[in-house]
Design a protein around this motif. Structure first.
Motif: not given
Length: 443
Positions: A10-22, A24-29
């Motif tokens: 997680i620390d070395s990978s790009p911040f991808g679409g799956f994490q952006w979904m997390v 967005a969902l947590c932001g909506l909550l």
């Protein structure tokens, strides 16, 4: 067989679409959570008139939801370390949305308080679990920014409450403000289907196949073999108990964070509960007083995002201290009864450095504790903060009943911000000493 550390990935990978979904969902909550918290401040002047409440009675009425938040943070924070973040979030979400909707049917202060208490249980449980989940899926280099970005949804919810109140309350009264809480229930299928469980929780439970399915979404280019084993480097086997928060030389830092949480939430809920009413009594129009609540939350959103960005670059403790100092000054200046334009600017700054800083405090707690006790740490810090949140509206009602000059009221309102700045200064010094000591220990 390979042992693969998901934290390193997680620390070395790009911040991808799956994490952006997390995010967005947590932001909506948290938009829904923020709406529930701030809607009470928009309807308070109407309730005082309709039910003939004194200011101390109105403050007590507000405090019941905050009692619920305190117990919710303590119960669901620890529970999620045992049943998982996703279940904790879903239960909390259901509890506060249904209870908020039912609040619109209240016909007496007693019924109102009961429904608000159960709504508070859900709100208090959602917040620490959403922060813990987002903290886990964000790489360390972006952790403060992403947690703050997600948490800015809390302020957006407050802005929605204030904006809706301007149009709805004068025309239809206060009850529809709570009925609209039924709409977010439509999000529940998306939460259950799309929101991922904590990777660390799954690994700790030995559920490797489920963990691998999520890992593949984080790092789709990395092919896992059937005998590969995922590990989570932060898991130390510590028990999820409050005593663990005071071990490993964390006692002083834990206490200082709790002091900062107490004072910060006291300030946030004091302002969100009483600011419209105080400004109406100071001569500002009803529309202007509700717009001030919008400015407060808009500032909170900007402050959270800017503070997270600054925290990732200069360190969260330094940013938090600076924000609290600015909060104390801006809140004190509101009491000088400035023109509307300057008032909104001061309220915006106060929101950025109080609501926004509350979000940075959650990020600070999440970074202090390792995974196995992170939700417990967040839950207890939030629970202690909720005691301050309960004191805030109640103290505001008692203070305003004394009919002190406006300037004196806001000088008193600024004191918690000053105390929080001092507590975080002690935290920062202790943190720096621990970091220096760790570097001096031979490998």
């Amino acid at each position: 067989m390979r042992s693969i550390d998901v934290n390193e990935t997680i620390d070395s990978s790009p911040f991808g679409g799956f994490q952006w979904m997390v995010v967005a969902l947590c932001g909506l909550l948290l938009i829904v959570d923020g709406y529930d918290v701030f809607v009470a401040g928009t309807v308070l002047p109407t309730l005082i008139t309709e039910w003939g409440l004194s200011k101390p009675q109105a403050g007590t009425l507000q405090a019941w939801a905050l009692f619920g938040m305190m117990f919710g943070a303590l119960i669901f924070g620890s529970l999620a370390d045992r049943i998982g973040r996703k279940k904790g979030i879903a239960i909390s979400f259901l509890l506060f949305t249904i209870s908020t909707m039912l609040t619109g049917f209240a016909s007496s202060p007693s019924q109102f308080m009961i429904f608000r208490f159960f709504a508070g249980l859900g709100c208090g449980g959602l917040m620490p679990n959403a922060v813990a989940l987002m903290n886990e899926y964000a790489p360390r280099r972006l952790r403060g920014t992403m947690v703050a970005l997600m948490f800015s949804g809390y302020s957006v919810g407050g802005m929605v409450a204030a904006g809706l109140g301007i149009g709805v309350i004068p025309q239809f009264g206060w009850k529809p403000m709570f009925f609209v809480a039924a709409i977010p229930l439509l999000m529940l299928p998306a939460i259950l289907w799309k929101l991922p469980e904590s990777l660390g929780f799954l690994i700790r439970q030995g559920r490797q196949e489920q963990a691998k399915a999520i890992y593949a979404k984080i790092s789709p280019s990395f092919a896992l073999a059937s005998d590969d084993r995922l590990i989570f480097s932060e898991i130390k086997g510590a028990s999820a108990s409050v005593l663990e928060l005071f071990r490993h030389q964390r006692t002083l830092r834990t206490v200082m964070l709790w002091v900062a949480f107490f004072c910060c939430l006291l300030l946030v809920y004091l302002l969100s509960s009483w600011l419209p009413k105080v400004l109406q009594e100071a001569g500002y129009a009803e529309r202007a007083s509700l717009l001030s609540l919008f400015s407060l939350n808009f500032g909170g959103m900007v402050g959270a995002i800017a503070g997270g960005w600054l925290g990732d670059r200069f360190g969260l403790p330094k940013v938090v201290i600076a924000f609290f100092m600015v909060a104390a000054v801006s809140i004190a200046l509101i009491g000088y009864n400035p023109p509307s334009g300057i008032l909104f600017l001061l309220v915006f700054v106060a929101g950025a450095t109080s609501i926004g800083t509350q979000i940075l405090l959650y990020a600070s707690v999440a970074q202090l504790y390792n995974l196995s006790v992170r939700s417990t740490g967040l839950g207890w810090a939030s629970g202690v903060g909720r005691i301050g949140a309960i004191v805030g509206p109640t103290l505001g009602g008692v203070l305003l009943a004394q009919q002190l000059p406006l300037q004196q009221n806001f000088l008193i309102f600024a004191v918690p911000a000053a105390v929080s700045a001092l507590a975080m200064l002690v935290f920062a010094v202790s943190n720096a000493r621990r970091s220096s000591g760790a570097q001096l220990v031979p490998a």
